[in-house]
Design a protein around this motif. Structure first.
Motif, short mmCIF file in Angstrom:
data_model
loop_
_atom_site.label_atom_id
_atom_site.label_comp_id
_atom_site.label_asym_id
_atom_site.label_seq_id
_atom_site.Cartn_x
_atom_site.Cartn_y
_atom_site.Cartn_z
N GLY A 66 0.82 -1.21 0.00
CA GLY A 66 0.00 0.00 0.00
C GLY A 66 0.85 1.25 0.00
O GLY A 66 0.55 2.22 -0.70
N TYR A 67 1.94 1.22 0.77
CA TYR A 67 2.87 2.35 0.82
C TYR A 67 3.49 2.60 -0.55
O TYR A 67 3.54 3.75 -1.02
N LYS A 68 3.94 1.56 -1.23
CA LYS A 68 4.55 1.72 -2.55
C LYS A 68 3.53 2.24 -3.55
O LYS A 68 3.86 3.05 -4.42
N PHE A 69 2.28 1.78 -3.42
CA PHE A 69 1.24 2.23 -4.35
C PHE A 69 1.00 3.73 -4.21
O PHE A 69 0.96 4.46 -5.20
N VAL A 70 0.86 4.21 -2.98
CA VAL A 70 0.61 5.63 -2.75
C VAL A 70 1.80 6.48 -3.21
O VAL A 70 1.63 7.57 -3.78
N CYS A 71 3.01 5.99 -3.02
CA CYS A 71 4.21 6.72 -3.45
C CYS A 71 4.24 6.89 -4.97
O CYS A 71 4.75 7.89 -5.49
N SER A 72 3.69 5.92 -5.69
CA SER A 72 3.71 5.98 -7.15
C SER A 72 2.47 6.66 -7.72
O SER A 72 2.32 6.76 -8.94
N HIS A 73 1.55 7.10 -6.84
CA HIS A 73 0.34 7.79 -7.27
C HIS A 73 0.22 9.10 -6.48
O HIS A 73 -0.44 9.15 -5.43
N PRO A 74 0.87 10.16 -6.94
CA PRO A 74 0.88 11.43 -6.19
C PRO A 74 -0.49 12.04 -5.98
O PRO A 74 -0.66 12.92 -5.13
N GLN A 75 -1.50 11.60 -6.76
CA GLN A 75 -2.84 12.14 -6.57
C GLN A 75 -3.47 11.63 -5.27
O GLN A 75 -4.48 12.15 -4.82
N CYS A 76 -2.86 10.61 -4.66
CA CYS A 76 -3.33 10.09 -3.37
C CYS A 76 -2.67 10.91 -2.27
O CYS A 76 -1.48 10.71 -1.97
N THR A 77 -3.41 11.82 -1.66
CA THR A 77 -2.82 12.79 -0.74
C THR A 77 -3.22 12.57 0.72
O THR A 77 -2.82 13.35 1.59
N LEU A 78 -4.00 11.51 1.01
CA LEU A 78 -4.42 11.28 2.39
C LEU A 78 -3.54 10.26 3.10
O LEU A 78 -3.82 9.87 4.22
N PHE A 79 -2.51 9.81 2.44
CA PHE A 79 -1.42 9.02 2.99
C PHE A 79 -1.89 7.81 3.78
O PHE A 79 -2.29 6.81 3.21
N ASP A 80 -1.87 7.87 5.13
CA ASP A 80 -2.21 6.68 5.91
C ASP A 80 -3.60 6.16 5.57
O ASP A 80 -3.81 4.95 5.45
N GLN A 81 -4.56 7.06 5.37
CA GLN A 81 -5.93 6.64 5.05
C GLN A 81 -5.98 5.95 3.70
O GLN A 81 -6.66 4.92 3.55
N ASP A 82 -5.27 6.49 2.72
CA ASP A 82 -5.25 5.87 1.39
C ASP A 82 -4.54 4.52 1.44
O ASP A 82 -4.98 3.56 0.81
N ILE A 83 -3.43 4.44 2.18
CA ILE A 83 -2.71 3.18 2.29
C ILE A 83 -3.60 2.11 2.90
O ILE A 83 -3.70 0.98 2.40
N LEU A 84 -4.28 2.45 3.99
CA LEU A 84 -5.15 1.49 4.66
C LEU A 84 -6.30 1.06 3.77
O LEU A 84 -6.71 -0.11 3.78
N ASN A 85 -6.84 1.97 2.97
CA ASN A 85 -7.93 1.62 2.06
C ASN A 85 -7.46 0.73 0.93
O ASN A 85 -8.15 -0.21 0.54
N ILE A 86 -6.28 1.00 0.39
CA ILE A 86 -5.72 0.14 -0.65
C ILE A 86 -5.55 -1.28 -0.12
O ILE A 86 -5.81 -2.26 -0.82
N CYS A 87 -5.12 -1.39 1.12
CA CYS A 87 -4.83 -2.71 1.70
C CYS A 87 -6.08 -3.43 2.21
O CYS A 87 -6.17 -4.67 2.07
N PHE A 88 -7.02 -2.70 2.79
CA PHE A 88 -8.06 -3.38 3.58
C PHE A 88 -9.50 -2.98 3.24
O PHE A 88 -10.42 -3.34 3.97
N SER A 89 -9.73 -2.26 2.14
CA SER A 89 -11.09 -1.82 1.85
C SER A 89 -12.05 -2.99 1.61
O SER A 89 -13.27 -2.83 1.73
N GLU A 90 -11.51 -4.15 1.29
CA GLU A 90 -12.35 -5.33 1.08
C GLU A 90 -12.33 -6.25 2.30
O GLU A 90 -12.93 -7.33 2.27
N ASN A 91 -11.64 -5.84 3.36
CA ASN A 91 -11.45 -6.75 4.48
C ASN A 91 -11.40 -5.97 5.80
O ASN A 91 -10.36 -5.83 6.42
N TYR A 92 -12.55 -5.43 6.20
CA TYR A 92 -12.62 -4.73 7.48
C TYR A 92 -14.07 -4.71 7.95
O TYR A 92 -15.00 -4.94 7.18
N LEU A 93 -14.26 -4.42 9.24
CA LEU A 93 -15.60 -4.30 9.82
C LEU A 93 -15.90 -2.83 10.04
O LEU A 93 -15.07 -2.09 10.60
N LYS A 94 -17.06 -2.38 9.61
CA LYS A 94 -17.44 -0.97 9.73
C LYS A 94 -17.96 -0.68 11.14
O LYS A 94 -18.77 -1.44 11.68
N LEU A 95 -17.50 0.43 11.71
CA LEU A 95 -18.03 0.91 12.97
C LEU A 95 -19.24 1.80 12.70
O LEU A 95 -19.35 2.41 11.63
#
Length: 254
Positions: free
Chosen positions: A36-65
């Motif tokens: 996820g970190y490498k993906f965000v680094c190669s896509h400068p349009q992704c500016t929310l950093f930790d949030q974007d990384i976590l979504n790239i990694c886990f958007s299909e695998n998490y429980l919603k609060l």
């Protein structure tokens, strides 16, 4: 941004304001986060950093609060027009924390802030320095404007619903040029460019639009100079006409 680019399904995109993380799993699966970190680094349009990384990694695998765990102040305050506190975790995104104590959400934030160790004598000194800087910046802006206007005439680029406020505050005369713009008048910007090109050494254009930044950037690309050829007129409107004083600058320096 990544959900706008269809990199993550919009309905799966989550805010990283409040999270319960399985740290044992993350430590044993570091490669997942690294991808996820490498993906965000190669896509400068992704500016929310930790949030974007976590979504790239886990958007299909998490429980919603429930949403009560992450109530966005901007939504609570402006979209729902809700001025009643409820049992929830409030998320002060962007510049939603202000110093206006008539607002219940500001009072909530300030009430907790004064209980922290960051609320001390230095805090008052930082508030004073921020207010002094804002005052000095405004003074310099006004002096620069006065000097500019002594050599140029005024002209106005105004959204139709702002005209009454501009007319009253600036006492616009019939001899002064006014270019009106709205969503239906797509050629108004071209009219502005043409007029500025013809009279760029004679007039300074006061720009009154809701979204100033793209107009400013477009004019600069055309070779015009902010503060010389044009200026953001909205900064001269009072709170009566919707130009609310932004005190978040003071908070960010506390």
């Amino acid at each position: 941004m990544i959900n706008w680019l269809n990199l993550v399904k919009r309905e799966n995109y989550f805010n990283s304001g409040v999270l319960l993380l399985n740290l044992k799993y993350l430590r044993n699966n570091f490669e997942t986060l690294y991808k996820g970190y490498k993906f965000v680094c190669s896509h400068p349009q992704c500016t929310l950093f930790d949030q974007d990384i976590l979504n790239i990694c886990f958007s299909e695998n998490y429980l919603k609060l429930p949403k009560d765990f992450n109530c966005i102040i901007i939504i609570e305050r402006f979209i729902r027009h809700n001025n009643q506190l409820q049992k929830a975790i409030y998320h002060y995104v962007i510049n939603s924390a202000q110093l206006d104590t008539t607002d219940v959400y500001n009072r909530l934030w300030l009430g907790y802030f004064i209980k922290t160790t960051w609320f001390n004598v230095d805090t008052f000194g930082q508030v004073f320095n921020s207010v002094r800087q804002m005052y000095n910046d405004k003074q310099r802006q006004l002096i620069y404007l006065i000097n500019t206007l002594s050599k140029r005439h005024r002209a106005f680029f105004i959204e139709l619903d702002e005209f009454s406020a501009v007319e009253e505050i600036f006492q616009v005369t019939k001899a002064e040029e006014v270019i009106y713009t709205n969503l239906q008048k797509f050629d108004s910007f071209n009219e502005l460019i043409q007029s500025m090109t013809i009279s760029s050494n004679e007039k300074i254009y006061f720009i009154f639009v809701g979204n100033y930044a793209p107009i400013r950037d477009a004019l600069i690309k055309k070779g015009f100079i902010e503060g010389v050829n044009f200026i953001n007129g909205v900064t001269f409107l009072t709170e009566q006409y919707g130009n609310i004083f932004d005190s978040h600058f003071i908070i960010s320096n506390m």
